[in-house]
Design an enzyme around this catalytic site. Structure first.
Site, mmCIF file in Angstrom:
data_model
loop_
_atom_site.group_PDB
_atom_site.id
_atom_site.type_symbol
_atom_site.label_atom_id
_atom_site.label_comp_id
_atom_site.label_asym_id
_atom_site.label_seq_id
_atom_site.Cartn_x
_atom_site.Cartn_y
_atom_site.Cartn_z
ATOM 1 C CE LYS A 96 92.804 61.448 -34.897
ATOM 2 N NZ LYS A 96 92.969 62.915 -35.121
ATOM 3 C CB THR A 110 77.026 54.210 -30.537
ATOM 4 O OG1 THR A 110 76.535 55.476 -30.968
ATOM 5 C CG2 THR A 110 75.880 53.224 -30.428
ATOM 6 C CB THR A 111 81.486 51.361 -30.042
ATOM 7 O OG1 THR A 111 81.102 51.553 -31.405
ATOM 8 C CG2 THR A 111 82.135 49.997 -29.895
ATOM 9 C CD1 TRP A 112 83.354 52.973 -23.339
ATOM 10 C CD2 TRP A 112 83.761 55.132 -23.726
ATOM 11 N NE1 TRP A 112 84.134 53.431 -22.312
ATOM 12 C CE2 TRP A 112 84.398 54.755 -22.515
ATOM 13 C CE3 TRP A 112 83.879 56.448 -24.175
ATOM 14 C CZ2 TRP A 112 85.136 55.662 -21.750
ATOM 15 C CZ3 TRP A 112 84.619 57.341 -23.415
ATOM 16 C CH2 TRP A 112 85.239 56.956 -22.216
ATOM 17 C CG HIS A 128 72.056 54.885 -35.060
ATOM 18 N ND1 HIS A 128 72.681 55.195 -33.881
ATOM 19 C CD2 HIS A 128 72.932 54.141 -35.791
ATOM 20 C CE1 HIS A 128 73.896 54.654 -33.878
ATOM 21 N NE2 HIS A 128 74.063 54.010 -35.015
ATOM 22 N NE ARG A 156 81.956 62.990 -30.527
ATOM 23 C CZ ARG A 156 82.977 62.263 -30.996
ATOM 24 N NH1 ARG A 156 82.747 61.293 -31.881
ATOM 25 N NH2 ARG A 156 84.201 62.491 -30.600
ATOM 26 C CE1 TYR A 208 83.039 58.955 -26.684
ATOM 27 C CE2 TYR A 208 84.000 60.997 -27.490
ATOM 28 C CZ TYR A 208 84.095 59.640 -27.258
ATOM 29 O OH TYR A 208 85.248 58.970 -27.598
#
Length: 338
Positions: A304, A91-93, A152, A175, A237
């Site tokens: 990660k 989500t952040t990406w 969300h 993902r 993802y």
């Protein structure tokens, strides 16, 4: 820290949400009190701070915002974009990429004054139910078009003003479900340090997850995409990890702002991929300190950035059990996670 950069004359948005909020704490108007009685009456699952609402187990702190959105959210007819996910799926990406793509006319992705260099992506793109629960609903209304927001919420829970409005586009990312579990466990332990992976696993198998049953969340948007691919873009993802430049182009095309040949020749796609890369964002000072919202530090959004972490945390028995459930729930959908 660099001062906020100014959009170029005549360029279109979006603009960073935190810049719109500023320090206007007195302007907050939270729906929490209005819905407190309803929320407290709902069945609860205390281990994960969940409440059962409209057939879904959802994070308690987001419920006032969800209820307010369902009751009165109105998208602007042309240009609104909602980024959706079950959470912990990139989500952040996606927020960073979508912001950089849509705002490239105002903020060059190669500029050393780009908003993403001084703000966490969650400060650029508001999480709707969270922001409204915190009292920033009025500020979301004030955002200039095109507004870029995230949620969300499951597709079934979206108000008709989002789900059916043709001018409001939805970009969804998910993902491999097993990786969702592991990432969510690491993330949630920030506020529940004693939470075991076994507890999260058992709850997820029973459909008790942070944003509702994982399979329901994914299938809802998958079906919506199949029914109306011009309205809903479905991303995975793992595909983003393999070829981010291709996803950036696909995102721009879907949002009606394809890259011109001049932009391609100038390397704009490469600049956006580089600016929004996991390694670059994680290295920024703003993402090593501070909090975007709800007591989660900015650094927690950059653990990660890889796939397959479930192999470290899940036993063969867990894998077999969860894969069987997911396969059964998604049977007939045509969706398969490699």
């Amino acid at each position: 820290m660099a001062a906020p950069s100014k959009p170029q004359h005549g360029a279109i948005g979006p603009v960073p949400f935190k810049d719109v909020i500023g320090d206007a704490m007195a302007q907050r108007s939270s729906p929490e009190e209005e819905y407190a009685g309803v929320v407290s009456s709902l069945p609860s699952y205390p281990k994960l701070r969940l409440r059962h609402y409209q057939g879904m187990w959802l994070m308690e702190y987001t419920l006032p915002g969800i209820m307010a959105i369902q009751r009165s959210f109105v998208p602007r007819r042309h240009g609104d974009v909602v980024l959706a996910s079950p959470g912990k799926c990139g989500t952040t990406w996606l927020k960073a990429l979508a912001f950089a793509v849509l705002a490239r006319g105002a903020y060059s992705p190669a500029s050393d004054r780009h908003p993403l260099l001084r703000l966490n992506p969650h400060d650029c793109v508001p999480f709707m139910e969270g922001a409204i629960s915190e009292g920033w609903g009025g500020k979301i209304d004030e955002l200039p078009s095109p507004r870029l927001m995230s949620t969300h919420m499951q597709h079934a829970a979206l108000p008709k003003s989002i789900a059916d409005e043709p001018g409001c586009k939805v970009v969804y990312i998910c993902r491999e479900p097993k990786d969702i579990l592991v990432s969510a466990w690491h993330f949630f332990r920030i506020i529940e340090p004693d939470l075991s992976f076994q507890e999260v696993f058992e709850a997820a198998c029973d459909g008790k997850f942070l944003t509702g049953a994982i399979w329901d969340h994914i299938i809802g948007y998958w079906n919506a995409c199949k029914a109306n691919p011009e309205k809903v873009l479905f991303l995975v993802y793992e595909d983003l990890l393999r070829d981010p430049a291709n996803i950036v182009r696909k995102l721009a095309d879907f949002l009606g702002q394809p890259f011109s040949s001049t932009e391609e020749e100038a390397g704009l796609v490469t600049d956006i991929v580089r600016l929004c890369s996991f390694e670059n964002l994680k290295s920024l000072e703003v993402n090593k300190m501070g909090e975007a919202s709800f007591a989660f530090p900015n650094a927690s959004y950059f653990r990660k950035g890889k796939a397959g972490d479930w192999k470290i945390h899940m036993t063969p028995e867990m894998v077999e059990c969860f894969d069987t459930i997911v396969k059964e729930k998604m049977h007939g959908s045509g969706l398969v996670f490699a």
